[in-house]
Design a protein around this motif. Structure first.
Motif, PDB file in Angstrom:
ATOM      1  N   ASP A  76      -5.769   8.134 -12.233  1.00  0.00           N
ATOM      2  CA  ASP A  76      -5.121   7.172 -11.257  1.00  0.00           C
ATOM      3  C   ASP A  76      -5.491   5.773 -11.237  1.00  0.00           C
ATOM      4  O   ASP A  76      -6.704   5.444 -11.558  1.00  0.00           O
ATOM      5  N   LEU A  77      -4.780   4.931 -10.685  1.00  0.00           N
ATOM      6  CA  LEU A  77      -4.876   3.501 -10.628  1.00  0.00           C
ATOM      7  C   LEU A  77      -5.468   3.248  -8.954  1.00  0.00           C
ATOM      8  O   LEU A  77      -4.718   3.685  -8.189  1.00  0.00           O
ATOM      9  N   LYS A  78      -6.269   2.391  -9.045  1.00  0.00           N
ATOM     10  CA  LYS A  78      -6.753   2.000  -7.493  1.00  0.00           C
ATOM     11  C   LYS A  78      -5.968   0.773  -7.248  1.00  0.00           C
ATOM     12  O   LYS A  78      -5.618   0.866  -5.936  1.00  0.00           O
ATOM     13  N   GLU A  79      -5.329  -0.076  -8.039  1.00  0.00           N
ATOM     14  CA  GLU A  79      -4.586  -0.989  -7.533  1.00  0.00           C
ATOM     15  C   GLU A  79      -3.656  -1.542  -8.960  1.00  0.00           C
ATOM     16  O   GLU A  79      -4.172  -1.027  -9.916  1.00  0.00           O
ATOM     17  N   THR A  80      -2.795  -2.239  -8.667  1.00  0.00           N
ATOM     18  CA  THR A  80      -1.724  -2.773  -9.512  1.00  0.00           C
ATOM     19  C   THR A  80      -1.564  -4.205  -9.399  1.00  0.00           C
ATOM     20  O   THR A  80      -1.445  -4.435  -8.103  1.00  0.00           O
ATOM     21  N   TRP A  81      -1.268  -4.980 -10.191  1.00  0.00           N
ATOM     22  CA  TRP A  81      -0.932  -6.504 -10.117  1.00  0.00           C
ATOM     23  C   TRP A  81       0.306  -6.575 -10.785  1.00  0.00           C
ATOM     24  O   TRP A  81       0.451  -7.900 -11.183  1.00  0.00           O
ATOM     25  N   ALA A 131       0.909  -1.073   0.049  1.00  0.00           N
ATOM     26  CA  ALA A 131      -0.072  -0.112   0.062  1.00  0.00           C
ATOM     27  C   ALA A 131       0.965   1.384   0.091  1.00  0.00           C
ATOM     28  O   ALA A 131       1.739   1.399   0.470  1.00  0.00           O
TER      29      ALA A 131
END
Length: 75
Positions: free
Chosen positions: A29-34, A2
């Motif tokens: 913006d990205l909320k999450e990336t993998w 995070a």
């Protein structure tokens, strides 16, 4: 990891508390990336040699050692 974890580690390294300003979510913006380094491991035989904490520690140290000339860098 995070973003708040990264911020807290940098705060620890600098001995300062960040002034965080929360803004509305921006659509770019990205909320999450993998992100996954498996391909780099497989093709290049590469994998990280230091922890995130040590990498941040080294980055902060580099910044503190070089901030005098960084003030003149423009982007």
């Amino acid at each position: 990891v995070a973003l708040t974890t990264v911020i807290r580690q940098i705060e620890k390294e600098l001995g300062k508390e960040a002034k965080i300003e929360y803004k509305p979510f921006h659509k770019a913006d990205l909320k999450e990336t993998w992100a996954d380094i498996e391909k780099a491991k497989r093709i290049l035989g590469w994998e990280p040699e230091i922890s995130l904490e040590e990498g941040l520690r080294r980055s902060v140290r580099w910044y503190l050692d070089n901030r005098h000339w960084l003030a003149d860098v423009s982007v």
